[in-house]
Design an enzyme around this catalytic site. Structure first.
Site, PDB file in Angstrom:
ATOM      1  CE  LYS A 160      -3.157   2.634   2.970  1.00  0.00           C
ATOM      2  NZ  LYS A 160      -3.815   2.726   4.299  1.00  0.00           N
TER       3      LYS A 160
ATOM      4  CG  ASP B 167      -5.437   8.299   4.187  1.00  0.00           C
ATOM      5  OD1 ASP B 167      -6.305   8.855   3.487  1.00  0.00           O
ATOM      6  OD2 ASP B 167      -5.681   7.373   4.975  1.00  0.00           O
TER       7      ASP B 167
ATOM      8  CE  LYS C  95      -6.297   9.346   7.479  1.00  0.00           C
ATOM      9  NZ  LYS C  95      -6.838   8.121   8.103  1.00  0.00           N
TER      10      LYS C  95
ATOM     11  CG  ASP D  73      -1.886   5.391   4.847  1.00  0.00           C
ATOM     12  OD1 ASP D  73      -1.723   4.371   5.533  1.00  0.00           O
ATOM     13  OD2 ASP D  73      -2.986   5.703   4.354  1.00  0.00           O
TER      14      ASP D  73
ATOM     15  CG  ASP E  61      -9.754   7.634   6.352  1.00  0.00           C
ATOM     16  OD1 ASP E  61      -8.704   7.681   5.690  1.00  0.00           O
ATOM     17  OD2 ASP E  61      -9.781   7.703   7.595  1.00  0.00           O
TER      18      ASP E  61
ATOM     19  CD  GLU F 225      -6.728   5.354   2.179  1.00  0.00           C
ATOM     20  OE1 GLU F 225      -5.612   5.007   2.589  1.00  0.00           O
ATOM     21  OE2 GLU F 225      -7.680   5.619   2.941  1.00  0.00           O
TER      22      GLU F 225
ATOM     23  NE  ARG G 298     -10.702  -1.170   3.664  1.00  0.00           N
ATOM     24  CZ  ARG G 298     -11.285  -1.325   4.853  1.00  0.00           C
ATOM     25  NH1 ARG G 298     -12.450  -1.963   4.942  1.00  0.00           N
ATOM     26  NH2 ARG G 298     -10.713  -0.857   5.939  1.00  0.00           N
TER      27      ARG G 298
END
Length: 517
Positions: free
Chosen positions: A279, A284, A291, A302, A361, A363, A365
């Site tokens: 990933k 993010d 967030k 991230d 959020d 995202e 996956r």
């Protein structure tokens, strides 16, 4: 980068800024006090056999992570002795635990920031011990100073900024056997591993205004060229043409477009192929599902999964492992804008499945799903994805342990055992079938969110949907240990840690040896 040498010089005659020795808590009824670890004999002799007593006078107890400095006597060529605690002394037959040696060496290396050279006279009678000390020292010597050493036009050219001390320059490993092939190989492995972990740490620590999908891909391409790794970069046009809806959906809110980077290391005699998927959300914000305040500040980390995959592939290439290792970096920046994916939107993934996005959020996956499908097309013997995926995993396992999920219990167990062996804390987690129903969507094939409880496991179940039939797969959720916000400890710095690289490299070595698990 800190240099590593296997020194042929003894502790008594080594010229260096400091000598590092190990001390432990004694267990014998009569001793009970401080015990010197193997490797400290010459130093103790210079103290007329009273080194332990001197250290005890200064308050040393041998506890793990404890460090005591004392001036060296005239019989030594170094001005400083650094005694580092190893915890309770083991039985002589057992020897010291490798992870304790690794951490002790890291503590000492951190304490010697600004020094040019230090001799490490920690236990190194076995190849395993020597490797642990080397790894710990090289990882502990890390410092991220790129943005502290900005151009100072008033300073002389090449001058170091005030307060920006550089890491320890050279680790001289004493007690090893420089002419022994096994020791040489262990040293070479330690250098390659530490340099690539530290490269991953640099990437994780780089501010997101400088590290975004395109610039990350450029770093990967340059490293590939240097180390014989074939690199392919799919830009936005290629992603649109290929139908990578997950990557495009996550990245469409940013001015920095997404990328899918493939790194391929191949060995002419390899019999197995291991695919690694990372990933790579370079920042993010949460997207439209923004967030809350206090949760954005460290979101440059991230992309730690992609950094770990990148580091592992390059390390495997540097070591010439007899295995094919393919890395897939799913890179995107998750930002809110007029173009961003909205909650309620439906994305058509590379696999052809449709996903209803209930939370932008969630995202990671989505980008991983596209990369997992693409990796599966090449029919590898196994796939492992790595991601800072869920806060739920941090709640479950804390800040120092990553979770392992898999579609094969034996494979999950193998990875957990490997992580234990290399000193990375992990824990096997289930994929309960009953949680899958929570992701049912009346609009699309699947939703990107399910039940709130067990959120880390729900994310794993989502990813499982995109793994090819019959391929062993594991998912490492490194959300806890990937980025350390507290004070440094052992060989772990503040900031990016390079979590999971040691586990992944050992997995590649096991695969090369025909022991995939």
């Amino acid at each position: 980068m800190t240099a590593l040498t296997l020194s042929t010089t003894g502790a008594a005659t080594l010229r260096a800024d400091a000598l590092v020795v190990g001390v432990a808590k004694g267990t014998a009824p009569k001793s009970g006090g401080l015990v010197l670890a193997p490797g400290a004999e010459a130093v103790d002799k210079a103290f007329d056999g009273k080194l332990a007593a001197v250290l005890e006078t200064l308050g040393a107890a041998g506890a793990e992570g404890e460090l005591t400095k004392v001036p060296a006597p005239s019989g030594l060529k170094t001005p400083l002795i650094v005694a580092v605690g190893l915890g309770t002394a083991p039985d002589e037959a057992d020897g010291y635990d490798a992870e304790k040696l690794r951490r002790a060496a890291g503590v000492a290396a951190r304490a010697l920031t600004g020094s040019k050279k230090a001799g490490f006279a920690l236990p190194a009678a076995s190849v395993e011990d020597a490797a642990a000390v080397a790894e710990g020292a090289l990882l502990g010597a890390y410092a991220f100073t790129a943005y502290q050493a900005g151009e100072n036009k008033l300073a002389p050219k090449g001058a170091e900024p005030a307060g920006a001390k550089q890491p320890l320059g050279e680790v001289a490993l004493l007690g090893a056997k420089p002419r022994d092939k096994a020791y040489k190989a262990a040293a070479e492995r330690a250098v390659a591993l530490a340099e690539e972990i530290n490269r991953a740490r640099d990437l994780i620590n780089t501010p997101p205004n400088d590290l975004y999908p395109e610039s990350f891909a450029a770093v990967a391409a340059a490293a590939g060229k240097e180390h014989g790794v074939k690199v392919q970069v799919l830009d936005e046009k290629a992603l649109v043409k290929g139908g990578y809806g997950g990557l495009l959906g996550v990245g469409q809110g940013s001015t920095h477009g997404p990328r899918l980077v493939k790194l391929a290391y191949t060995h002419p005699k390899a019999e197995k192929t291991l695919a690694l998927v990372g990933k790579g959300i370079t920042y993010d914000s949460g997207g439209i599902s923004l967030k809350p305040a206090g949760h954005n500040e460290t979101m440059k980390c991230d992309m730690s999964g992609a950094a770990a995959v990148f580091a592992t592939v390059v390390a495997a290439a540097r070591l010439g492992l007899r295995v094919n290792v393919t890395g897939w970096l799913a890179l995107a920046e998750n930002m809110p804008s007029g173009n961003a994916t909205r909650p309620g939107d439906v994305l058509r993934m590379y696999s052809g499945k449709t996903v209803e996005v209930l939370n932008t959020d969630a995202e990671g996956r989505l980008v991983l799903a596209d990369a997992l499908t693409r990796a599966s097309e090449e029919k590898p013997d196994a796939i492992v994805d790595v991601a800072t995926l869920t806060g739920a995993m941090v709640l479950a396992l804390g800040n120092r342990t990553f979770g392992i999920m898999a579609n094969d219990d034996a494979f999950r167990t193998s990875i957990h055992e490997i992580a234990e062996e290399v000193g990375e804390a992990s824990w096997p987690m289930p994929l309960p079938a009953d949680l899958r129903k929570g992701m049912d969507s009346s609009t699309a094939d699947i939703a990107n969110m399910g039940e709130r409880m067990g959120g880390g496991l729900v994310a794993g179940l989502f990813l499982k949907e995109f793994v090819g039939e019959g391929i062993a797969w594991a998912h490492l959720d490194i959300a806890g240990p990937a980025f350390h916000e507290g004070a440094p400890y052992g060989y772990t710095p503040k900031g990016g840690t390079g979590s999971s690289v040691r586990t992944l490299l050992k997995l590649a070595e096991r695969t090369a040896a025909g022991d995939l698990g």
